[in-house]
Enzyme design. Structure first.
Site, PDB file in Angstrom:
ATOM      1  N   HIS A 143       3.643   1.766  -1.758  1.00 25.22           N
ATOM      2  CA  HIS A 143       3.937   2.061  -3.174  1.00 25.22           C
ATOM      3  C   HIS A 143       2.690   2.622  -3.874  1.00 25.22           C
ATOM      4  O   HIS A 143       2.791   3.546  -4.674  1.00 25.22           O
ATOM      5  CB  HIS A 143       4.360   0.784  -3.919  1.00 25.22           C
ATOM      6  CG  HIS A 143       5.630   0.174  -3.432  1.00 25.22           C
ATOM      7  ND1 HIS A 143       5.677  -1.007  -2.730  1.00 25.22           N
ATOM      8  CD2 HIS A 143       6.918   0.587  -3.555  1.00 25.22           C
ATOM      9  CE1 HIS A 143       6.930  -1.307  -2.452  1.00 25.22           C
ATOM     10  NE2 HIS A 143       7.709  -0.356  -2.926  1.00 25.22           N
ATOM     11  N   ALA A 167       0.816  -1.220   0.000  1.00 27.68           N
ATOM     12  CA  ALA A 167       0.000   0.000   0.000  1.00 27.68           C
ATOM     13  C   ALA A 167       0.852   1.273   0.000  1.00 27.68           C
ATOM     14  O   ALA A 167       0.404   2.323  -0.474  1.00 27.68           O
ATOM     15  CB  ALA A 167      -0.941  -0.010   1.203  1.00 27.68           C
TER      16      ALA A 167
END
Ligand code: PAF
Length: 286
Positions: A37, A35
């Site tokens: 990224h 999450a």
């Protein structure tokens, strides 16, 4: 989302997007996306019109061969996540595409001072590898803006200095660290933790917060840091470093400095975790 594996294909797609007036955003990664990224992709989508992401496990930035070999490679799952996040183009080159003359003959970008100490001290050559691959990626993608996570605080400082020193026309955008509910910073390396270690892992961030509390209570820097190292050990970690630096340029935090970043790296089982906390101290370093 289109996936390409060569620089020539990448350049063609980006050229077309730019010719239709789009502002190009870039999210470089090493894959095994989480999450954190995706929050970079979301921010890139909010600030630009065409989002390029890269997945390349860069051998040049691994000082430890075993670490490189075991680094998770999860391209199909990553492609799904990027497509769901509305990434437009994924560049996933192999090592020969990035280093056609071999790594030993690659010209190296070295960013002095800010790359020394902290993770640069524990991982010799790491930031030369990062600044070299990011320079190559910037020259390949030619983005208007590039997005990096604040979890890698020193990495962002290195890249900002590099862009400034080398007059690279890219806006570097820092995105706040994504955390699990218990405070653990999201990282691909969290996957190395056993269930039991995962419960303990939040202890690193807790310890950084305790340093901030101690400094705000008027405790000396030296005492705050030595207490923190002990607390990390009690919490099951093998500390690598805990330091307090100026948040503006990562220089050592001297007496009176209030805008600080508290940085820590510690081993838990097979994982080396890093985290940081940016704080304004109510009375500065004493
Ligand atoms: O933060 C990372 O994932 C890497 O260091 C980066 C910036 C993609 C360069 O390989």
């Amino acid at each position: 989302m289109i996936t390409v594996h060569t620089i020539a294909e990448l350049r063609e797609h980006v050229r077309n997007a730019r010719m239709s007036g789009k502002r190009i955003g870039f999210v470089p990664t090493m894959g095994n996306l989480h999450a954190g990224h995706i929050s970079l992709v979301d921010r890139a989508n909010a600030e630009t019109d065409y989002v390029v992401s890269s997945i390349f496990v860069n051998p040049l930035q691994f000082n430890d061969k075993t670490d490189l070999q075991r680094y998770p490679r999860t391209l199909p799952q990553d492609q799904e996540k990027l497509a769901a996040a509305d990434c437009d183009l994924l560049f996933a080159p192999d090592v020969d595409e990035m280093y056609p003359n071999g790594q030993d003959e690659q010209s190296i970008v070295h960013v002095p001072v800010v790359s020394e100490g902290l993770c640069g001290g524990s991982r010799p050559g790491h930031f030369d590898g990062v600044s070299t691959v990011v320079t190559k990626l910037f020259n390949q993608v030619l983005p208007d803006a590039a997005f990096f996570g604040e979890k890698d605080f020193q990495q962002v400082a290195v890249i900002k200095k590099m862009v400034n020193d080398l007059c690279i026309p890219v806006e570097v955008v820092t995105v706040p660290t994504a955390r699990a509910e218990d405070g653990l910073a999201l990282s691909s390396r969290n996957g190395y933790l056993t269930d039991e270690e995962r419960q303990l892992a939040t202890g690193l961030y807790k310890t950084l917060n305790e340093i901030a509390d101690a400094l705000n209570a008027g405790e000396s820097l030296e005492n705050s840091l030595s207490a923190a190292s002990l607390r990390l050990e009690e919490r099951g970690f093998r500390p690598d470093y805990v330091e307090v630096r100026s948040a503006t340029d990562l220089s050592p935090a001297v007496s009176g400095v209030a805008e600080v970043v508290i940085l820590g790296a510690a081993f838990l089982g097979n994982a080396r975790l890093i985290d940081n906390l940016v704080v304004t101290l109510n009375r500065g370093i004493v």
